[in-house]
Design a protein around this motif. Sequence first.
Motif, mmCIF file in Angstrom:
data_model
loop_
_atom_site.group_PDB
_atom_site.id
_atom_site.type_symbol
_atom_site.label_atom_id
_atom_site.label_comp_id
_atom_site.label_asym_id
_atom_site.label_seq_id
_atom_site.Cartn_x
_atom_site.Cartn_y
_atom_site.Cartn_z
ATOM 1 N N UNK A 66 0.839 -1.210 0.000
ATOM 2 C CA UNK A 66 0.000 0.000 0.000
ATOM 3 C C UNK A 66 0.866 1.250 0.000
ATOM 4 N N UNK A 67 2.068 1.101 0.487
ATOM 5 C CA UNK A 67 2.982 2.240 0.578
ATOM 6 C C UNK A 67 4.229 1.902 -0.227
ATOM 7 N N UNK A 68 4.684 2.864 -1.033
ATOM 8 C CA UNK A 68 5.827 2.588 -1.910
ATOM 9 C C UNK A 68 7.108 2.324 -1.112
ATOM 10 N N UNK A 69 7.723 1.184 -1.400
ATOM 11 C CA UNK A 69 9.051 0.871 -0.880
ATOM 12 C C UNK A 69 9.859 0.381 -2.079
ATOM 13 N N UNK A 187 7.061 6.263 7.112
ATOM 14 C CA UNK A 187 5.873 7.081 6.901
ATOM 15 C C UNK A 187 6.063 7.902 5.631
ATOM 16 N N UNK A 188 5.003 8.048 4.843
ATOM 17 C CA UNK A 188 5.048 8.998 3.731
ATOM 18 C C UNK A 188 4.064 10.098 4.093
ATOM 19 N N UNK A 189 4.584 11.306 4.263
ATOM 20 C CA UNK A 189 3.724 12.406 4.696
ATOM 21 C C UNK A 189 3.160 13.084 3.463
ATOM 22 N N UNK A 190 1.848 13.006 3.319
ATOM 23 C CA UNK A 190 1.213 13.598 2.140
ATOM 24 C C UNK A 190 0.996 15.089 2.362
#
Length: 321
Positions: A66-69, A187-190
């Motif tokens: 769900x989160x880019x790695x 964390x990816x802060x939008x």
Amino acid sequence: MGTVLVFAEQTNGKLKRSSIELLQAAAKSGNKVVAAVFGSHAGDVTAAAGQNGAAEVYTVKDGALDQYNPELFTANMVSVIENVKPSILLASASSTGKDLFPRVAARLGAGIASDCTELNISGDNVVATKPLYSGKCFAKTSFENCSLKIVLMRANQLPVAPADAGKSATVTDHAAAKPDLKTLIKEIVKGTSEKLDLTEANVIVSGGRGLKEAANFKVLNDLADVLGATVGASRAVVDAGWVSHGMQVGQTGKTVAPSLYIAVGISGAIQHLAGMSGSKVIVAINNDANAPIFQKATYGIVGDALEIVPKLTEEFKKALH
Ligand code: FAD
């Protein structure tokens, strides 16, 4: 007939428009189209992928995706490619695409053309056009001696027709690869904006130093709200700290290609034009009739932006609501 694999990006179970562009372009080529979708919402977009041209959809439904790695996505993309064995792979030149696919190409010895604006697929061959030197010239790129050709397309470059509700795709649930990760994205802060990202937006209202001060961006936000537009900016106002860097359009900011770009109080420096000259209709508002932006503009309004923009907002409100 070869196989074209499309890396289809989705947000909360909705296919991105840029991925629909790619699916439809791949379908027009007459090749078999396979879509790859990652993340726990992957199953939600299989119908849309089919209706837009995919014959088969590979879903990798792992919440970790769900989160880019970079490492995780590379391992999973390579795993899907090794199963599908495409001759052509299409993806968006999004921040994810531009980070992921050079890694995939290096891993597989594939050819890659990034940031392309035109696409011609003929059988197993693909020719992609990409701007060079900030759009001053264009290179036609073809591939030699590589069994996999990867093309990353800028958003809003290819036509989109209505989806065909009569079409569907077969779905293959592909097991997620779980490599030992050396990096962990915590964390990816939008950004706080609810609006579409600039690179995906169909209408952009952009402001420059002619707005005089940060608080005057309010007049642009009001116009953008009425038009359903995303707000952009020149580097001068980003450097001045009026708005965040994520809003910068140009050579060292984002490259955009909306249907409508309204440049307000922006002079039209070559570095700004490099990021927005692919816009279909450009409207410039500037109090200097000799500002270079007018040479690129489809329509120009000479006058004080702080008087003109609120009037436009009022007129659009009447016309659209
Ligand atoms: P200005 O050039 O100061 O223009 C302001 C305009 O507002 C003028 O045309 C003026 O006539 C008009 N104006 C003034 N008052 C009003 C009013 N009341 N109503 C209407 N109009 C008014 N720039 C970018 O934008 N993006 C980039 O990515 C970028 N990358 C760069 C990379 C490099 C390596 C370099 C050297 C520069 C880069 N720049 C970039 C900077 C670029 O050269 C310009 O300095 C910048 O675009 C100017 O921003 P501006 O048009 O807002 O400001």
